[in-house]
Enzyme design. Structure first.
Site, PDB file in Angstrom:
ATOM      1  N   LYS A  26     -52.197 -54.671  14.588  1.00  0.00           N
ATOM      2  CA  LYS A  26     -52.764 -55.386  13.440  1.00  0.00           C
ATOM      3  C   LYS A  26     -53.715 -56.469  13.938  1.00  0.00           C
ATOM      4  O   LYS A  26     -53.348 -57.283  14.780  1.00  0.00           O
ATOM      5  CB  LYS A  26     -51.636 -55.995  12.608  1.00  0.00           C
ATOM      6  CG  LYS A  26     -50.664 -54.952  12.061  1.00  0.00           C
ATOM      7  CD  LYS A  26     -49.426 -55.579  11.456  1.00  0.00           C
ATOM      8  CE  LYS A  26     -48.614 -56.299  12.506  1.00  0.00           C
ATOM      9  NZ  LYS A  26     -47.314 -56.792  11.984  1.00  0.00           N
ATOM     10  N   THR A  45     -49.605 -66.785   4.526  1.00  0.00           N
ATOM     11  CA  THR A  45     -49.411 -65.447   5.089  1.00  0.00           C
ATOM     12  C   THR A  45     -48.031 -65.302   5.730  1.00  0.00           C
ATOM     13  O   THR A  45     -47.821 -64.425   6.568  1.00  0.00           O
ATOM     14  CB  THR A  45     -50.499 -65.150   6.132  1.00  0.00           C
ATOM     15  OG1 THR A  45     -50.490 -66.184   7.139  1.00  0.00           O
ATOM     16  CG2 THR A  45     -51.877 -65.085   5.493  1.00  0.00           C
ATOM     17  N   GLY A  55     -44.625 -64.000   6.485  1.00  0.00           N
ATOM     18  CA  GLY A  55     -43.940 -62.751   6.218  1.00  0.00           C
ATOM     19  C   GLY A  55     -44.835 -61.529   6.121  1.00  0.00           C
ATOM     20  O   GLY A  55     -44.370 -60.454   5.741  1.00  0.00           O
ATOM     21  N   THR A  56     -46.105 -61.657   6.495  1.00  0.00           N
ATOM     22  CA  THR A  56     -47.004 -60.503   6.366  1.00  0.00           C
ATOM     23  C   THR A  56     -46.581 -59.350   7.268  1.00  0.00           C
ATOM     24  O   THR A  56     -46.664 -58.181   6.882  1.00  0.00           O
ATOM     25  CB  THR A  56     -48.462 -60.887   6.671  1.00  0.00           C
ATOM     26  OG1 THR A  56     -48.512 -61.613   7.902  1.00  0.00           O
ATOM     27  CG2 THR A  56     -49.046 -61.734   5.565  1.00  0.00           C
ATOM     28  N   GLY A  57     -46.126 -59.655   8.485  1.00  0.00           N
ATOM     29  CA  GLY A  57     -45.708 -58.588   9.389  1.00  0.00           C
ATOM     30  C   GLY A  57     -44.497 -57.835   8.867  1.00  0.00           C
ATOM     31  O   GLY A  57     -44.435 -56.596   8.930  1.00  0.00           O
ATOM     32  N   CYS A  58     -43.533 -58.575   8.336  1.00  0.00           N
ATOM     33  CA  CYS A  58     -42.337 -57.957   7.755  1.00  0.00           C
ATOM     34  C   CYS A  58     -42.723 -57.078   6.573  1.00  0.00           C
ATOM     35  O   CYS A  58     -42.252 -55.942   6.427  1.00  0.00           O
ATOM     36  CB  CYS A  58     -41.357 -59.027   7.285  1.00  0.00           C
ATOM     37  SG  CYS A  58     -40.881 -60.226   8.545  1.00  0.00           S
TER      38      CYS A  58
END
Length: 276
Positions: A174, A206, A208-211
């Protein structure tokens, strides 16, 4: 029957990341969410006050209870924290033949707190990555996993090839932290790169975007989409939930996991409500 998706991850008391973000995302995609909690964090939008890791046997038993009764169509892992928990999760993956594994290599919180012990990185690479259908590192995580600096698209491609050799079928790096106006995610399947343009959103919210990204991907794999089609849909979803992210707290606010549903119902995503 609803598809069943399991998240193996830490709990975020602020609700923006971890299993809380995963469950909200599962709801947005119409799948049945289940959890195996690895650690309990006391955190908010600007700091992690404490981390309490669960006993590895407790993590294993949560997965066992779900797999032997309800069943699992796809799995995502988030915060695994230490080598002992990683080993317990890998044992469960093998014993219960858990399918469609999406690995989010959670290492550092948005506020800078380490969420994976440094001595566990070797176990992460050697023991769990070979089981991944997809691994979804950001630039910093790709640097740790690959051992090279990852700051540019060319370095993302190089890192993806190094990580792919560790066993995952797909590597999705990402690029939200790329400098400049042009951002992208890069998916590598062992042969070719597929580039997904990323819309830069002018917001700090942003958390928690990865989760959220990995939970959405696991949901779509459970629903029968192939990886390429799933990533295309996830990218559209992420653009919306970040566009309507929430200015909660004093730090990095969370994404708005149900924003697409609010919009479809004619509701203001920033105010919510119900319309059913």
């Amino acid at each position: 029957m609803l598809k069943r998706v399991l998240t193996i991850a830490g709990s975020d008391s602020g609700g923006g990341a971890g299993i809380q973000a995963d469950l909200k995302t599962f709801c947005a995609f119409g799948v049945y969410g289940m959890t195996a909690i690895t650690a309990v964090t006391a955190q908010n939008t600007h700091e992690v006050l404490s981390i309490t890791a669960l006993n590895p046997a407790a993590v294993y038993n949560q997965i066992k209870a779900i797999a032997e009764d309800i069943g699992v169509d796809a799995v995502k892992t988030g915060m695994l924290f230490n080598a002992e928990i990683i080993e317990a999760v890998v044992e469960a993956i093998k014993n219960f033949s858990l399918p469609q594994l999406v690995i989010d290599p959670v290492m550092v919180s948005k506020s800078g707190r380490y969420l994976l012990e440094s001595e566990a990185i070797h176990s992460f690479k050697e023991k769990i990555l070979p089981h991944a259908q997809v691994v979804t590192p950001n630039l910093n995580e790709a640097s740790v996993l690959s051992g090279i600096s990852v700051l540019t698209p060319d370095e993302m491609k190089q890192a993806a090839r190094i990580i792919h050799q560790m066993g995952p079928k797909y590597v999705l790096i990402k690029g939200g932290h790329l400098a400049g106006e042009e951002m992208m995610d890069i998916l590598f399947d062992g042969k070719k790169d597929v580039i997904f343009p990323v819309q830069r959103q002018m917001t700090k919210n942003t958390h928690g975007t990865g989760c959220t990204y990995s939970a959405a991907l696991a949901s779509l794999l459970a629903l029968g989409y192939d990886v390429l089609a799933a990533v295309k849909i996830v990218r559209r979803y992420m653009d919306i939930v970040i566009r309507y992210s929430l200015s909660l707290g004093k730090g990095f606010g969370p994404t708005n996991h149900l924003a697409p549903l609010f919009l479809k119902c004619g509701l203001n995503p920033e105010k919510g409500g119900w319309n059913w």
